[in-house]
Design a protein around this motif. Sequence first.
Motif, PDB file in Angstrom:
ATOM      1  N   VAL A 155       0.854  -1.270   0.059  1.00  0.00           N
ATOM      2  CA  VAL A 155      -0.099   0.121   0.172  1.00  0.00           C
ATOM      3  C   VAL A 155       0.802   1.334  -0.073  1.00  0.00           C
ATOM      4  CG1 VAL A 155      -1.745   1.126   1.116  1.00  0.00           C
ATOM      5  CG2 VAL A 155      -1.877  -1.245   1.175  1.00  0.00           C
ATOM      6  N   ALA A 156       1.853   1.337   0.726  1.00  0.00           N
ATOM      7  CA  ALA A 156       3.031   2.383   0.573  1.00  0.00           C
ATOM      8  C   ALA A 156       3.576   2.706  -0.630  1.00  0.00           C
ATOM      9  CB  ALA A 156       3.882   2.057   1.620  1.00  0.00           C
ATOM     10  N   GLY A 157       3.706   1.693  -1.344  1.00  0.00           N
ATOM     11  CA  GLY A 157       4.263   1.728  -2.829  1.00  0.00           C
ATOM     12  C   GLY A 157       3.015   2.255  -3.697  1.00  0.00           C
ATOM     13  N   ASN A 158       2.018   2.000  -3.515  1.00  0.00           N
ATOM     14  CA  ASN A 158       0.776   2.526  -4.469  1.00  0.00           C
ATOM     15  C   ASN A 158      -0.357   2.545  -3.679  1.00  0.00           C
ATOM     16  OD1 ASN A 158      -1.002   3.144  -6.287  1.00  0.00           O
ATOM     17  ND2 ASN A 158      -0.274   1.624  -7.718  1.00  0.00           N
ATOM     18  N   PRO A 159      -0.953   3.648  -3.069  1.00  0.00           N
ATOM     19  CA  PRO A 159      -2.136   3.790  -2.261  1.00  0.00           C
ATOM     20  C   PRO A 159      -3.352   3.384  -2.959  1.00  0.00           C
ATOM     21  CG  PRO A 159      -0.654   5.836  -1.836  1.00  0.00           C
ATOM     22  CD  PRO A 159      -0.070   4.781  -2.898  1.00  0.00           C
ATOM     23  N   ALA A 160      -3.271   3.475  -4.293  1.00  0.00           N
ATOM     24  CA  ALA A 160      -4.455   3.125  -4.971  1.00  0.00           C
ATOM     25  C   ALA A 160      -4.899   1.691  -5.002  1.00  0.00           C
ATOM     26  CB  ALA A 160      -4.462   3.547  -6.557  1.00  0.00           C
ATOM     27  N   LYS A 161      -3.679   0.860  -4.514  1.00  0.00           N
ATOM     28  CA  LYS A 161      -4.195  -0.471  -4.340  1.00  0.00           C
ATOM     29  C   LYS A 161      -5.356  -0.778  -3.168  1.00  0.00           C
ATOM     30  CE  LYS A 161      -0.078  -2.138  -6.747  1.00  0.00           C
ATOM     31  NZ  LYS A 161       0.997  -2.948  -6.910  1.00  0.00           N
ATOM     32  N   LEU A 162      -5.364  -0.134  -2.599  1.00  0.00           N
ATOM     33  CA  LEU A 162      -6.133  -0.186  -1.247  1.00  0.00           C
ATOM     34  C   LEU A 162      -7.621  -0.230  -1.866  1.00  0.00           C
ATOM     35  CD1 LEU A 162      -5.502   2.825   1.431  1.00  0.00           C
ATOM     36  CD2 LEU A 162      -5.560   0.383   1.674  1.00  0.00           C
TER      37      LEU A 162
END
Length: 758
Positions: A286-293
């Motif tokens: 999630v830190a690498g790509n918050p959109a994956k939430l």
Amino acid sequence: MKTDLEALVVRHTRRVPLPPGPAGDGQSGDGQSGDGAGMARRFDAALMAAGFKLSGDLLAALSRLDAQTVVSLAVRTLATVREMVGDHVRHNAYFIDFPRNVPDTFEFWMDCVRAAFSDPADRDKAETALSEGALDLLTLPTYGSYQHTYEQMLARHGELVASARDRVTVLHLGGDLETEATRLYLALGGSGTPLNEDDARDLAVLAEHCVHGPQPEQIPVREIRAVINRARLEAGGEPLLDTVTDVLRLACALAGGDVTLQEPTRFPAFPRRTRRALLGGLDRVVAGNPAKLADTGVHAERWKRLGERLHPHEYPRWPHAADVFAVARGDKPAPTPDARIEALLAAGDVLGAVELLATMPGRLFRALDRLLRMPLLPGEQEAVLTAAERTAKDVSGRVLLSVREHLANRAKPAAPDVEDAPDDRRAKRKSKAERNRPQRVFVNRRGRAWAAPETRGPVPAPVRERLTALLDAEVARRLPAEGRLLVDPDMLDVALPLSGRAAAGGFAVLPRGSRSRVEGEVLRFFMYWRQRGAMTDYDLSALMLSSGFDSPAWISFTNLRDGAGAHSGDITNAPEGASEFIDLRLGRFERTYVLPQVHIYGGEGFDYVEESFFGYMTRDPEQEGRPYEPHTVRMKSDLRGPGRVALPLVFQRNEDGTWTARWLHLYLTGSPAYNQVESSHVSVTALLRAFVDREYLTVGHLVELMAGRGAEVVRWDGSSPVAGDGRPVTYLGLERPDGLPEGTRTITPENLRDLIPV
């Protein structure tokens, strides 16, 4: 562990790993100690009794080894191949002379009743039952259990007369066990299609063994990644995680649950080390790509259950992991991609939905049918097609082929309109139209199937043709463009394994939708089961239908004899295992379809019994032999699936009188108990009719695409070797024969997944 790995290699590759051992002295030549050559010949002879044979290279390699080494290998390999074809158990038949002297059903039942009243010990029970109004066949002492031993049954049958059409499966020379295990691990781990349950279990064994060795360059299937991640984590390594769902699948794998996320998983109290690994990995994703939430909401309930076991509040250093569980609880907004797409379409913003879908090419291609059936403006339709053309290069080969197969089945005409018919004829025409209406076949990941009328509007023909050309061009671009293809013609009708449950585990099993020739006048089905605890009654039946899927007839425990065949008798309890057979004489057969099926009359399900499998044999009448002969077995399929009715395959008579098997691998829900062919034939017939009308993409389709790119295609029957000329050579066939050119790449049903481009 060594024995398990060796068995895996033999089952999956038909190669026998060459064992280490001292060289034999080769002095006596009669199989005595030290003579590997003699023992290798004995090994070959023993294999032939089960329908297998050593290749020339393997026989020569074993002949150079010490006799004891060959003996040890022979014992292990024979056990493996016998289990592959179902020869590891004893197949008895209720009627000792089967297929001869099978009685009339009613006469047989009356014999059982007379036997009950003739024995004083059983008479009181029978009279009591009659006084209460009914006498249950299952309670009669001579019904449903063997009345003779296995040895007595064998004594009543002569030896099988050998035939040139008997099956011979060649086992080939492999490398050392470590090399073969690694090669198999890399092939399964790098598969571009999901694995069935048996292959996934085998992959787990291989992943644990090979965790410190070479790893697949790519792991495109997420379920496979979860299996490998479990092995990596348990060995102290870092799992490969790039989506939040990867973490959820890994948790399911560690819990021994379903990594496909189709079935619920009960999460245990994970050790602290495992909790840290899962939460730390989740935080990094999630830190690498918050959109994956946004992917969290797809499996929100599972995330909530997992959060109860991971205790994310105890690890404040991983705040992004805590966000995942906040989204699952609804405390933090993160609309799923599907929700955003639905909102755009509901607002009439087709172009916005297409733009969003273009960032997820796989979802775009899966949504094409729906988008193109919407009332689109000309510019909107062109936007959909342009987006597909722009993103096709980023879609997996399996999805491209799945959409191509889908489009091939969308060309069927809609049901005729009967609303304008005269009143006195409308009802009759409507009934006929409903029968002829195109049907959709639905099959879930585990093989449960159902059919429903086609209610979707058509995809415009020009659009369908444009997409078909796009898909074929993109798939062809990824296929080999040169070299020589040696193609066994029987391989051309094998369907591509585009789903994880396309084929069950077993021997010589082909993917759902495949066609294969049936040779021999006698077609014999067999079924075996062994219950785990409760009394369990499985029933083998065969439904027979005309070309119009009507005039049903059947062979079952309620109809033991038919003009074309006979049933071996009903067994109702299998604590030590039990078998049932159906024997059909195809030359006497007048109908078009034969659908063997296995019904659970009572007791444990297919997923719970200790063991259960189905298969069929072919032979000529003059061969005689026992009810079960391993080297006449053409296929053996494990019965492991949902529902209470199994449909392994259907046999179809062609216009020229020959027969073809079409592979189903389907399961119907059925009833909790008392399933039988008489009560299920209407729903089974409807499903069969829909299935027969469906088109499946086959190996032949990919061969045509490769030929169009310049590959030389040689239809090869194995009768003469094809010399190499420096170009790559690929062999496509149901089995790998002996004597192929050196360096040939071999594609058989066991590794057919390798043919599908990534």
